[in-house]
Scaffold this motif. Structure first.
Motif, PDB file in Angstrom:
ATOM      1  N   HIS A  32       0.896  -1.279  -0.034  1.00  0.00           N
ATOM      2  CA  HIS A  32       0.019  -0.042  -0.122  1.00  0.00           C
ATOM      3  C   HIS A  32       0.846   1.188  -0.043  1.00  0.00           C
ATOM      4  O   HIS A  32       0.396   2.294  -0.599  1.00  0.00           O
ATOM      5  CB  HIS A  32      -0.995   0.133   1.264  1.00  0.00           C
ATOM      6  CG  HIS A  32      -0.201  -0.083   2.637  1.00  0.00           C
ATOM      7  ND1 HIS A  32       0.259  -1.412   2.740  1.00  0.00           N
ATOM      8  CD2 HIS A  32      -0.342   0.790   3.418  1.00  0.00           C
ATOM      9  CE1 HIS A  32       0.999  -0.933   4.029  1.00  0.00           C
ATOM     10  NE2 HIS A  32       0.517   0.111   4.624  1.00  0.00           N
ATOM     11  N   ARG A  33       1.855   1.205   0.730  1.00  0.00           N
ATOM     12  CA  ARG A  33       3.005   2.389   0.700  1.00  0.00           C
ATOM     13  C   ARG A  33       3.525   2.462  -0.632  1.00  0.00           C
ATOM     14  O   ARG A  33       3.966   3.734  -1.065  1.00  0.00           O
ATOM     15  CB  ARG A  33       3.758   2.317   1.802  1.00  0.00           C
ATOM     16  CG  ARG A  33       3.389   2.154   3.287  1.00  0.00           C
ATOM     17  CD  ARG A  33       4.164   2.818   4.060  1.00  0.00           C
ATOM     18  NE  ARG A  33       3.654   3.025   5.242  1.00  0.00           N
ATOM     19  CZ  ARG A  33       3.458   4.444   5.956  1.00  0.00           C
ATOM     20  NH1 ARG A  33       3.722   5.505   5.014  1.00  0.00           N
ATOM     21  NH2 ARG A  33       3.010   4.616   7.036  1.00  0.00           N
ATOM     22  N   PHE A  34       3.755   1.508  -1.310  1.00  0.00           N
ATOM     23  CA  PHE A  34       4.490   1.408  -2.656  1.00  0.00           C
ATOM     24  C   PHE A  34       3.467   2.103  -3.614  1.00  0.00           C
ATOM     25  O   PHE A  34       3.845   3.177  -4.451  1.00  0.00           O
ATOM     26  CB  PHE A  34       4.992   0.057  -3.175  1.00  0.00           C
ATOM     27  CG  PHE A  34       6.246  -0.422  -3.025  1.00  0.00           C
ATOM     28  CD1 PHE A  34       7.411   0.395  -3.205  1.00  0.00           C
ATOM     29  CD2 PHE A  34       6.436  -1.467  -1.920  1.00  0.00           C
ATOM     30  CE1 PHE A  34       8.686  -0.269  -3.017  1.00  0.00           C
ATOM     31  CE2 PHE A  34       7.588  -2.008  -1.660  1.00  0.00           C
ATOM     32  CZ  PHE A  34       8.568  -1.446  -2.099  1.00  0.00           C
ATOM     33  N   TYR A  35       2.061   1.918  -3.503  1.00  0.00           N
ATOM     34  CA  TYR A  35       1.119   2.535  -4.241  1.00  0.00           C
ATOM     35  C   TYR A  35       0.972   3.952  -4.154  1.00  0.00           C
ATOM     36  O   TYR A  35       0.786   4.684  -5.010  1.00  0.00           O
ATOM     37  CB  TYR A  35      -0.256   1.579  -3.938  1.00  0.00           C
ATOM     38  CG  TYR A  35      -1.466   2.317  -4.389  1.00  0.00           C
ATOM     39  CD1 TYR A  35      -1.815   2.292  -5.897  1.00  0.00           C
ATOM     40  CD2 TYR A  35      -2.284   3.007  -3.594  1.00  0.00           C
ATOM     41  CE1 TYR A  35      -2.861   2.772  -6.206  1.00  0.00           C
ATOM     42  CE2 TYR A  35      -3.653   3.657  -4.143  1.00  0.00           C
ATOM     43  CZ  TYR A  35      -3.661   3.552  -5.776  1.00  0.00           C
ATOM     44  OH  TYR A  35      -4.923   4.012  -6.069  1.00  0.00           O
ATOM     45  N   LEU A  36       1.197   4.356  -2.743  1.00  0.00           N
ATOM     46  CA  LEU A  36       1.068   5.742  -2.623  1.00  0.00           C
ATOM     47  C   LEU A  36       2.307   6.542  -2.732  1.00  0.00           C
ATOM     48  O   LEU A  36       2.465   7.944  -2.523  1.00  0.00           O
ATOM     49  CB  LEU A  36       0.476   5.821  -1.054  1.00  0.00           C
ATOM     50  CG  LEU A  36      -0.680   5.645  -0.864  1.00  0.00           C
ATOM     51  CD1 LEU A  36      -1.175   5.471   0.648  1.00  0.00           C
ATOM     52  CD2 LEU A  36      -1.707   6.319  -1.569  1.00  0.00           C
ATOM     53  N   GLY A  37       3.534   6.056  -3.282  1.00  0.00           N
ATOM     54  CA  GLY A  37       4.692   6.639  -3.548  1.00  0.00           C
ATOM     55  C   GLY A  37       5.565   6.662  -2.260  1.00  0.00           C
ATOM     56  O   GLY A  37       6.555   7.564  -2.482  1.00  0.00           O
ATOM     57  N   ASP A  38       5.275   6.226  -1.193  1.00  0.00           N
ATOM     58  CA  ASP A  38       6.242   6.173   0.009  1.00  0.00           C
ATOM     59  C   ASP A  38       7.282   5.085  -0.133  1.00  0.00           C
ATOM     60  O   ASP A  38       7.242   3.998   0.565  1.00  0.00           O
ATOM     61  CB  ASP A  38       5.430   5.921   1.199  1.00  0.00           C
ATOM     62  CG  ASP A  38       4.178   7.026   1.312  1.00  0.00           C
ATOM     63  OD1 ASP A  38       4.651   7.979   0.885  1.00  0.00           O
ATOM     64  OD2 ASP A  38       3.390   6.723   2.065  1.00  0.00           O
ATOM     65  N   THR A  39       8.287   5.425  -1.232  1.00  0.00           N
ATOM     66  CA  THR A  39       9.023   4.442  -1.469  1.00  0.00           C
ATOM     67  C   THR A  39      10.125   3.807  -0.396  1.00  0.00           C
ATOM     68  O   THR A  39      10.060   2.688  -0.115  1.00  0.00           O
ATOM     69  CB  THR A  39      10.037   4.567  -2.695  1.00  0.00           C
ATOM     70  OG1 THR A  39       9.050   4.837  -3.635  1.00  0.00           O
ATOM     71  CG2 THR A  39      10.987   3.443  -3.235  1.00  0.00           C
ATOM     72  N   ALA A  40      10.664   4.839   0.344  1.00  0.00           N
ATOM     73  CA  ALA A  40      11.604   4.426   1.530  1.00  0.00           C
ATOM     74  C   ALA A  40      10.906   3.603   2.494  1.00  0.00           C
ATOM     75  O   ALA A  40      11.439   2.791   3.165  1.00  0.00           O
ATOM     76  CB  ALA A  40      12.173   6.003   2.180  1.00  0.00           C
ATOM     77  N   ARG A  41       9.669   4.205   2.869  1.00  0.00           N
ATOM     78  CA  ARG A  41       9.085   3.593   3.833  1.00  0.00           C
ATOM     79  C   ARG A  41       8.658   1.919   3.558  1.00  0.00           C
ATOM     80  O   ARG A  41       8.519   1.076   4.247  1.00  0.00           O
ATOM     81  CB  ARG A  41       7.854   4.292   4.506  1.00  0.00           C
ATOM     82  CG  ARG A  41       8.245   5.356   5.161  1.00  0.00           C
ATOM     83  CD  ARG A  41       7.118   6.194   5.745  1.00  0.00           C
ATOM     84  NE  ARG A  41       7.530   7.440   6.227  1.00  0.00           N
ATOM     85  CZ  ARG A  41       6.707   8.573   6.766  1.00  0.00           C
ATOM     86  NH1 ARG A  41       5.470   8.501   6.631  1.00  0.00           N
ATOM     87  NH2 ARG A  41       7.301   9.400   7.382  1.00  0.00           N
ATOM     88  N   SER A  42       8.257   1.926   2.215  1.00  0.00           N
ATOM     89  CA  SER A  42       7.910   0.573   1.815  1.00  0.00           C
ATOM     90  C   SER A  42       8.934  -0.526   1.541  1.00  0.00           C
ATOM     91  O   SER A  42       8.937  -1.558   2.028  1.00  0.00           O
ATOM     92  CB  SER A  42       7.579   0.755   0.306  1.00  0.00           C
ATOM     93  OG  SER A  42       6.510   1.882   0.068  1.00  0.00           O
ATOM     94  N   ILE A  43      10.285   0.226   1.496  1.00  0.00           N
ATOM     95  CA  ILE A  43      11.338  -0.595   1.322  1.00  0.00           C
ATOM     96  C   ILE A  43      11.905  -1.016   2.880  1.00  0.00           C
ATOM     97  O   ILE A  43      11.915  -2.200   3.218  1.00  0.00           O
ATOM     98  CB  ILE A  43      12.359  -0.116   0.752  1.00  0.00           C
ATOM     99  CG1 ILE A  43      12.399   0.117  -0.724  1.00  0.00           C
ATOM    100  CG2 ILE A  43      13.794  -0.836   1.071  1.00  0.00           C
ATOM    101  CD1 ILE A  43      13.203   0.755  -1.451  1.00  0.00           C
ATOM    102  N   ALA A  44      11.460  -0.039   3.915  1.00  0.00           N
ATOM    103  CA  ALA A  44      11.814  -0.529   5.370  1.00  0.00           C
ATOM    104  C   ALA A  44      10.567  -1.597   5.731  1.00  0.00           C
ATOM    105  O   ALA A  44      11.133  -2.568   6.371  1.00  0.00           O
ATOM    106  CB  ALA A  44      11.429   0.980   6.065  1.00  0.00           C
TER     107      ALA A  44
END
Length: 92
Positions: free
Chosen positions: A35-47
């Motif tokens: 869901h974070r990748f979808y919203l563009g929060d790449t750094a948090r997504s990777i974490a």
């Protein structure tokens, strides 16, 4: 509505995020940050990907913040598009 505003709205409709999709991704891929990748929060997504959603804690907390994050992302994208087209939005 003039042609410039219509073009800006059309462009925005193409990039705005849907809260239902974000929640569906949270249900299916929450531990991996889908869901974070979808919203563009790449750094948090990777974490989230490498910590399995902060051992599930971030994933559980995100359910309460997804709707607000979608609104924030959409407002930011809309403002950027309107500014690019030379349109100023009235707060309200």
């Amino acid at each position: 509505m003039d042609l410039t505003a219509a073009r800006a709205e059309f462009e925005y409709d193409g990039v705005k995020k849907n809260p239902r999709v974000a929640y569906a991704l949270w249900c299916l891929t929450g531990l991996f940050g889908g869901h974070r990748f979808y919203l563009g929060d790449t750094a948090r997504s990777i974490a989230m990907l490498f910590t399995l959603g902060g051992l599930g804690i971030w994933t559980l907390l995100d359910v309460f913040f997804i709707a607000r994050r979608v609104r924030t992302v959409n407002q930011s994208r809309r403002a950027t598009i309107m500014a690019r087209h030379g349109l100023v939005e009235v707060a309200g």
